[in-house]
Design an enzyme around this catalytic site. Structure first.
Site, mmCIF file in Angstrom:
data_model
loop_
_atom_site.group_PDB
_atom_site.id
_atom_site.type_symbol
_atom_site.label_atom_id
_atom_site.label_comp_id
_atom_site.label_asym_id
_atom_site.label_seq_id
_atom_site.Cartn_x
_atom_site.Cartn_y
_atom_site.Cartn_z
ATOM 1 N N ASP A 97 0.842 -1.200 0.000
ATOM 2 C CA ASP A 97 0.000 0.000 0.000
ATOM 3 C C ASP A 97 0.880 1.254 0.000
ATOM 4 O O ASP A 97 2.066 1.200 0.359
ATOM 5 C CB ASP A 97 -0.903 -0.013 1.256
ATOM 6 C CG ASP A 97 -2.125 0.881 1.102
ATOM 7 O OD1 ASP A 97 -2.248 1.614 0.100
ATOM 8 O OD2 ASP A 97 -2.985 0.847 2.030
ATOM 9 N N ASP A 100 0.388 8.475 3.135
ATOM 10 C CA ASP A 100 0.397 9.934 2.992
ATOM 11 C C ASP A 100 1.661 10.537 3.597
ATOM 12 O O ASP A 100 2.163 11.546 3.102
ATOM 13 C CB ASP A 100 -0.862 10.522 3.626
ATOM 14 C CG ASP A 100 -2.100 9.974 2.936
ATOM 15 O OD1 ASP A 100 -2.234 10.216 1.731
ATOM 16 O OD2 ASP A 100 -2.890 9.266 3.587
ATOM 17 N N LYS A 110 -2.067 7.409 7.046
ATOM 18 C CA LYS A 110 -2.764 6.869 5.896
ATOM 19 C C LYS A 110 -4.233 7.264 5.956
ATOM 20 O O LYS A 110 -4.733 7.632 6.997
ATOM 21 C CB LYS A 110 -2.657 5.334 5.875
ATOM 22 C CG LYS A 110 -1.279 4.845 5.469
ATOM 23 C CD LYS A 110 -1.224 3.341 5.240
ATOM 24 C CE LYS A 110 -2.293 2.785 4.404
ATOM 25 N NZ LYS A 110 -2.444 3.405 3.063
ATOM 26 N N GLY A 111 -4.881 7.156 4.807
ATOM 27 C CA GLY A 111 -6.311 7.443 4.770
ATOM 28 C C GLY A 111 -6.675 8.645 3.932
ATOM 29 O O GLY A 111 -7.827 9.068 3.912
ATOM 30 N N GLU A 119 -7.726 -0.788 5.239
ATOM 31 C CA GLU A 119 -6.278 -0.876 5.033
ATOM 32 C C GLU A 119 -5.590 -1.352 6.316
ATOM 33 O O GLU A 119 -4.698 -2.197 6.283
ATOM 34 C CB GLU A 119 -5.721 0.491 4.633
ATOM 35 C CG GLU A 119 -6.148 0.917 3.235
ATOM 36 C CD GLU A 119 -5.734 2.342 2.874
ATOM 37 O OE1 GLU A 119 -5.734 2.652 1.684
ATOM 38 O OE2 GLU A 119 -5.442 3.142 3.775
#
Ligand code: 5RP
Length: 234
Positions: A97, A100, A110-111, A119
């Site tokens: 993955d 950010d 993340k997100g 995730e």
């Protein structure tokens, strides 16, 4: 098994430098896809390059089953001939993955794409988590990017007040609903000195579904550097 040099050929148009690096990072990560494995697929533009490359490997004969972290990823992977499963294996062999932000010890924000809950479930239940980023995502400390927090709609104003009491400035993401049917709050804390503590303090607020700070999960970071990549083991 043949390893392709690039997941997809450049489109012929000038690619922005970050896209080139996302592609380079994905190319590095593809080398860690094992034959006869079950892997998790993240969500976002960097993972997009990984999925394109994985589809090439599948065409070349590699046997992989994938769990997708979002509806978007599942549809993309299936449309390219990748096997997507919805039954849960005991564990995933690997998870791939983007992120950010990533800091030197492998903690992540993340997100940005809103898929953080699924995730995190896949990352937590994988033997290894391979993170792919362009160089703009690599930071000394997390926090420039707002921490995405998935919450229940019920009691959302209480939840926001509780996050603000921890020092976060909250923006409810507009026109957004997660694949789980929930809203998302982007929370700005400034530089985060202790990501582990902040994650657990937000997580214990009632109404919080999941926090976009990932601690202690990353095994490898593939950082795109132009057309090359740097691999860091955490
Ligand atoms: C989605 C994510 C993404 O991995 C993150 O937002 C990075 O996205 P991109 O690869 O498009 O820069 O966490 O929920």
């Amino acid at each position: 098994m043949a390893i392709i040099s690039y997941p997809v050929q450049a489109s012929g148009f000038m690619e922005p430098p970050t896209d080139i690096e996302k592609r380079s990072a994905a190319t590095g990560a593809l080398k860690f896809v094992k034959d006869n494995s079950t892997i998790g697929l993240g969500t976002g533009t960097t993972t997009h390059y990984f999925i394109l490359g994985l589809a090439e490997l599948v065409k070349q004969g590699i046997n992989v089953k994938c769990m997708a972290s979002s509806i978007d990823t599942a549809m993309k992977a299936e449309s390219l001939g990748i096997t997507v499963i919805d039954t849960y294996p005991d564990t995933l062999d690997a998870y791939f993955d983007g992120a950010d932000e990533v800091e030197p010890r492998g903690s992540l924000i993340k997100g940005g794409g809103g898929a953080l809950t699924r995730e995190k479930i896949l990352a937590y239940n994988s033997r290894e988590f391979n993170v792919m980023v362009d160089s703009s995502k690599v930071k000394e400390k997390l926090g420039n990017f707002g921490v995405p927090v998935e919450v229940l709609n019920f009691g959302i104003s209480f939840t926001i007040s509780n996050i603000e009491r921890l020092g976060g400035k909250c923006n409810v993401r507009s026109d957004f609903e997660s694949d789980n049917g929930n809203p998302l709050i982007d929370c700005y804390f400034g530089e985060i000195d202790n990501p582990t503590m902040l994650e657990s303090m937000i997580k214990r607020i009632p109404g919080v579904v999941e926090v976009g700070i990932f601690n202690g999960m990353t095994k490898r970071i593939f950082q795109g550097k132009g057309k090359e990549y740097v691999l860091k083991e955490v």
